[in-house]
Motif scaffolding. Structure first.
Motif: not given
Length: 106
Positions: A46-47, A51-56, A81-82
């Motif tokens: 969901q993250a 677009g919440d890549l840090t939480t993902a 990470e990419n």
């Protein structure tokens, strides 16, 4: 004074109750771990999708601590990470995650 048969019976009943209680708790603990894995994966996806890549990335790293050999989690983490690296390289444009990376993670 109790006779030896009575003492043995009391001990056997206590041992049976203790063993039964311990065995009954095992499936609950396993189910709790499964629920935790599902929750972490759901939150990570969901993250990522929002677009919440840090939480993902954080949720996927937590998941890897639980299941270090899970290739799916490793693949999705690499994809996230990419996406973070690409976002840093291009600059924060506020756009949606790259579709190609999302498809590659599946």
């Amino acid at each position: 004074m109790k006779n030896p048969k009575s003492i043995f019976s009391s001990f056997a009943i206590c041992a049976f109750v203790a063993i039964f209680t311990a065995l009954a708790a095992l499936p609950a603990a396993a189910q709790s771990e499964i629920d935790n894995k599902i929750r972490l994966m759901s939150e990570a996806l969901q993250a990522r999708d929002s677009g919440d890549l840090t939480t993902a990335r954080d949720r996927l790293q937590q998941l890897l601590e639980i299941t270090p050999d899970d290739r799916s989690v490793k693949s999705i983490l690499t994809s996230v990470e990419n996406m973070i690296a690409e976002k840093d390289r291009v600059g924060d444009s506020g756009g949606a995650p790259l579709a190609a990376d999302r498809r590659a993670a599946l």
